[in-house]
Motif scaffolding. Sequence first.
Motif, PDB file in Angstrom:
ATOM      1  N   PRO A  74      -8.563 -10.868  14.297  1.00 55.08           N
ATOM      2  CA  PRO A  74      -7.936  -9.932  13.346  1.00 55.08           C
ATOM      3  C   PRO A  74      -8.300  -8.503  13.731  1.00 55.08           C
ATOM      4  N   GLN A  75      -7.349  -7.621  13.742  1.00 53.69           N
ATOM      5  CA  GLN A  75      -7.591  -6.257  14.229  1.00 53.69           C
ATOM      6  C   GLN A  75      -8.598  -5.490  13.366  1.00 53.69           C
ATOM      7  N   ASP A  76      -8.727  -5.882  12.086  1.00 53.41           N
ATOM      8  CA  ASP A  76      -9.626  -5.080  11.226  1.00 53.41           C
ATOM      9  C   ASP A  76     -11.095  -5.381  11.509  1.00 53.41           C
ATOM     10  N   ASP A  77     -11.389  -6.561  12.083  1.00 56.74           N
ATOM     11  CA  ASP A  77     -12.803  -6.871  12.366  1.00 56.74           C
ATOM     12  C   ASP A  77     -12.926  -7.833  13.548  1.00 56.74           C
ATOM     13  N   PRO A  78     -12.552  -7.389  14.730  1.00 55.17           N
ATOM     14  CA  PRO A  78     -12.556  -8.291  15.891  1.00 55.17           C
ATOM     15  C   PRO A  78     -13.950  -8.754  16.299  1.00 55.17           C
ATOM     16  N   ILE A  79     -14.950  -7.902  16.076  1.00 54.04           N
ATOM     17  CA  ILE A  79     -16.299  -8.263  16.536  1.00 54.04           C
ATOM     18  C   ILE A  79     -16.832  -9.476  15.774  1.00 54.04           C
ATOM     19  N   THR A  80     -16.603  -9.512  14.460  1.00 48.98           N
ATOM     20  CA  THR A  80     -17.071 -10.671  13.681  1.00 48.98           C
ATOM     21  C   THR A  80     -16.414 -11.956  14.186  1.00 48.98           C
ATOM     22  N   HIS A  81     -15.113 -11.884  14.455  1.00 45.91           N
ATOM     23  CA  HIS A  81     -14.426 -13.063  14.998  1.00 45.91           C
ATOM     24  C   HIS A  81     -14.997 -13.430  16.370  1.00 45.91           C
ATOM     25  N   LEU A  82     -15.266 -12.404  17.189  1.00 43.95           N
ATOM     26  CA  LEU A  82     -15.771 -12.668  18.541  1.00 43.95           C
ATOM     27  C   LEU A  82     -17.155 -13.313  18.486  1.00 43.95           C
ATOM     28  N   GLU A  83     -17.943 -12.922  17.493  1.00 41.81           N
ATOM     29  CA  GLU A  83     -19.272 -13.551  17.355  1.00 41.81           C
ATOM     30  C   GLU A  83     -19.143 -15.022  16.976  1.00 41.81           C
ATOM     31  N   ARG A  84     -18.101 -15.332  16.186  1.00 46.41           N
ATOM     32  CA  ARG A  84     -17.864 -16.745  15.851  1.00 46.41           C
ATOM     33  C   ARG A  84     -17.387 -17.518  17.087  1.00 46.41           C
ATOM     34  N   VAL A  85     -16.555 -16.876  17.883  1.00 46.14           N
ATOM     35  CA  VAL A  85     -16.088 -17.500  19.135  1.00 46.14           C
ATOM     36  C   VAL A  85     -17.275 -17.743  20.066  1.00 46.14           C
ATOM     37  N   ALA A  86     -18.172 -16.757  20.139  1.00 48.75           N
ATOM     38  CA  ALA A  86     -19.363 -16.910  20.986  1.00 48.75           C
ATOM     39  C   ALA A  86     -20.183 -18.114  20.546  1.00 48.75           C
ATOM     40  N   ALA A  87     -20.344 -18.269  19.241  1.00 46.19           N
ATOM     41  CA  ALA A  87     -21.119 -19.406  18.726  1.00 46.19           C
ATOM     42  C   ALA A  87     -20.451 -20.728  19.087  1.00 46.19           C
ATOM     43  N   THR A  88     -19.132 -20.780  18.989  1.00 50.44           N
ATOM     44  CA  THR A  88     -18.399 -22.009  19.353  1.00 50.44           C
ATOM     45  C   THR A  88     -18.558 -22.326  20.839  1.00 50.44           C
ATOM     46  N   LEU A  89     -18.449 -21.311  21.681  1.00 53.42           N
ATOM     47  CA  LEU A  89     -18.588 -21.528  23.125  1.00 53.42           C
ATOM     48  C   LEU A  89     -20.027 -21.915  23.478  1.00 53.42           C
ATOM     49  N   ARG A 111     -19.142  -4.877  22.074  1.00 53.77           N
ATOM     50  CA  ARG A 111     -19.745  -4.013  21.045  1.00 53.77           C
ATOM     51  C   ARG A 111     -19.774  -2.546  21.507  1.00 53.77           C
ATOM     52  N   ARG A 112     -19.867  -2.386  22.838  1.00 52.20           N
ATOM     53  CA  ARG A 112     -19.996  -1.014  23.361  1.00 52.20           C
ATOM     54  C   ARG A 112     -18.619  -0.362  23.583  1.00 52.20           C
ATOM     55  N   GLU A 113     -17.677  -1.166  24.092  1.00 55.62           N
ATOM     56  CA  GLU A 113     -16.338  -0.640  24.420  1.00 55.62           C
ATOM     57  C   GLU A 113     -15.284  -1.618  23.908  1.00 55.62           C
ATOM     58  N   PRO A 114     -15.050  -1.660  22.614  1.00 57.23           N
ATOM     59  CA  PRO A 114     -14.200  -2.709  22.002  1.00 57.23           C
ATOM     60  C   PRO A 114     -12.720  -2.558  22.340  1.00 57.23           C
ATOM     61  N   SER A 115     -12.272  -3.211  23.370  1.00 55.56           N
ATOM     62  CA  SER A 115     -10.836  -3.239  23.685  1.00 55.56           C
ATOM     63  C   SER A 115     -10.533  -4.465  24.524  1.00 55.56           C
ATOM     64  N   PHE A 116      -9.283  -4.928  24.401  1.00 56.39           N
ATOM     65  CA  PHE A 116      -8.856  -6.092  25.185  1.00 56.39           C
ATOM     66  C   PHE A 116      -8.959  -5.796  26.675  1.00 56.39           C
ATOM     67  N   ALA A 117      -8.483  -4.607  27.066  1.00 53.51           N
ATOM     68  CA  ALA A 117      -8.464  -4.254  28.491  1.00 53.51           C
ATOM     69  C   ALA A 117      -9.876  -4.236  29.063  1.00 53.51           C
ATOM     70  N   ARG A 118     -10.854  -3.742  28.284  1.00 49.61           N
ATOM     71  CA  ARG A 118     -12.214  -3.663  28.793  1.00 49.61           C
ATOM     72  C   ARG A 118     -12.804  -5.067  28.942  1.00 49.61           C
ATOM     73  N   LEU A 119     -12.544  -5.925  27.969  1.00 42.25           N
ATOM     74  CA  LEU A 119     -13.058  -7.306  28.054  1.00 42.25           C
ATOM     75  C   LEU A 119     -12.394  -8.061  29.197  1.00 42.25           C
ATOM     76  N   GLU A 120     -11.102  -7.837  29.368  1.00 38.58           N
ATOM     77  CA  GLU A 120     -10.389  -8.490  30.478  1.00 38.58           C
ATOM     78  C   GLU A 120     -10.984  -8.044  31.807  1.00 38.58           C
ATOM     79  N   ARG A 121     -11.308  -6.734  31.911  1.00 38.01           N
ATOM     80  CA  ARG A 121     -11.901  -6.218  33.153  1.00 38.01           C
ATOM     81  C   ARG A 121     -13.263  -6.850  33.409  1.00 38.01           C
ATOM     82  N   GLU A 122     -14.048  -7.037  32.328  1.00 32.91           N
ATOM     83  CA  GLU A 122     -15.409  -7.590  32.506  1.00 32.91           C
ATOM     84  C   GLU A 122     -15.349  -9.057  32.936  1.00 32.91           C
ATOM     85  N   ALA A 123     -14.466  -9.822  32.319  1.00 34.65           N
ATOM     86  CA  ALA A 123     -14.338 -11.240  32.693  1.00 34.65           C
ATOM     87  C   ALA A 123     -13.841 -11.366  34.127  1.00 34.65           C
ATOM     88  N   THR A 124     -12.924 -10.486  34.510  1.00 36.26           N
ATOM     89  CA  THR A 124     -12.422 -10.496  35.886  1.00 36.26           C
ATOM     90  C   THR A 124     -13.530 -10.126  36.867  1.00 36.26           C
TER      91      THR A 124
END
Length: 348
Positions: A74-89, A111-124
């Motif tokens: 959800p765009q209003d609180d992506p970090i909370t969702h991402l922390e739940r995803v982290a726990a599942t993984l 947490r430092r640079e919250p954006s899809f593009a930044r996360l995509e770059r890090e995973a790549t």
Amino acid sequence: MTFSAVQSEIRPVQWNGHACVLIDQTVLPGIYRTIEIRTSDQMATAIRTMIVRGAPAIGVAAAFGMVLGWQEAPQDDPITHLERVAATLRATRPTAVNLFWAIDRMLTVARREPSFARLEREATAILEGDIATCRAIGEHGLLALPAAPERLRLLTHCNAGALATAGYGTALGVVRSAHREGRLERVYADETRPRLQGARLTAWELVHERIPVTVLADTMAAHVIGRGLVDAVVVGADRIAANGDTANKIGTCGVAIIAKHYGVPFFVAAPWSTVDGNLPSGDQIPIEQRDSEEMRAIEGVALCPQDVEFYNPAFDVTPAPLITGIIVESGVYAPGELAAAGQAQLGR
Ligand SMILES: CSC[C@H]1O[C@H](OP(=O)(O)O)[C@H](O)[C@@H]1O
């Protein structure tokens, strides 16, 4: 679909901009197919069911699982969702430390640079970094192998190949480098029950690259090594403690004991991301217990009576004194040198 018609180099995890494409390792070698992973829950299932497996590959897959998590958040609180995803993984498989290393790295970036593009770059970067790391491991491992004979006979256990990484492999990275330089006679691949990663996956990789491979039943290592048919053993790792104790596929410790007895060098090949500097020894490495059904039958054919009990630890721990050298991307270290090298290498 056949592999040879699909791609020249084995890439078990790929990103197409909105989904992860995994080679389904549960159906090799008979069937080559890929599966498109579109959600973080699908990625968690893929790791848990070993569609994707192998410590570095699991880390890369989890990194893209976090990207998928951001995509669905959800765009209003992506970090909370991402922390739940982290726990599942994190809950998918407990032993391969690369899983936790990758998830933590992705959460830090989010947490430092919250954006899809930044996360995509890090995973790549994690994916591409792992391929480079495996190539460096291959080169360092080549230099660590016995000088004689000219063409070596190597034994490996399970699959620590391109399928277990982002590409090229760790133990099989050493094999590929030795083969390229004309230093390889043959690979003996333990079939590695119960999931048969050696017979199904290592043999598949090496046959495709025309690298001579002989599959062994898991009971054969003592006979083959004892008859002088093996010049060195090279295996992968799922978690290496600070003192060099190494968790790897069940059966690895037995091979290490046999190699020690017959004076055959035993190498572990793994990236620094598999070294857990927080664990002083292998006693604390969590060992995954997998479902008994993996042992009860093969392709639906029962291997024993229905009401028998099974014990199915997926890994064992090889004590550091049995290990000749640990091959990482920055060099080869005796187990006792690893912690200091890690301090220098990782600034820990
Ligand atoms: C390159 S490390 C591969 C490592 O992971 C395997 O475990 P699994 O197939 O259960 O994920 C095995 O221990 C390999 O050595």
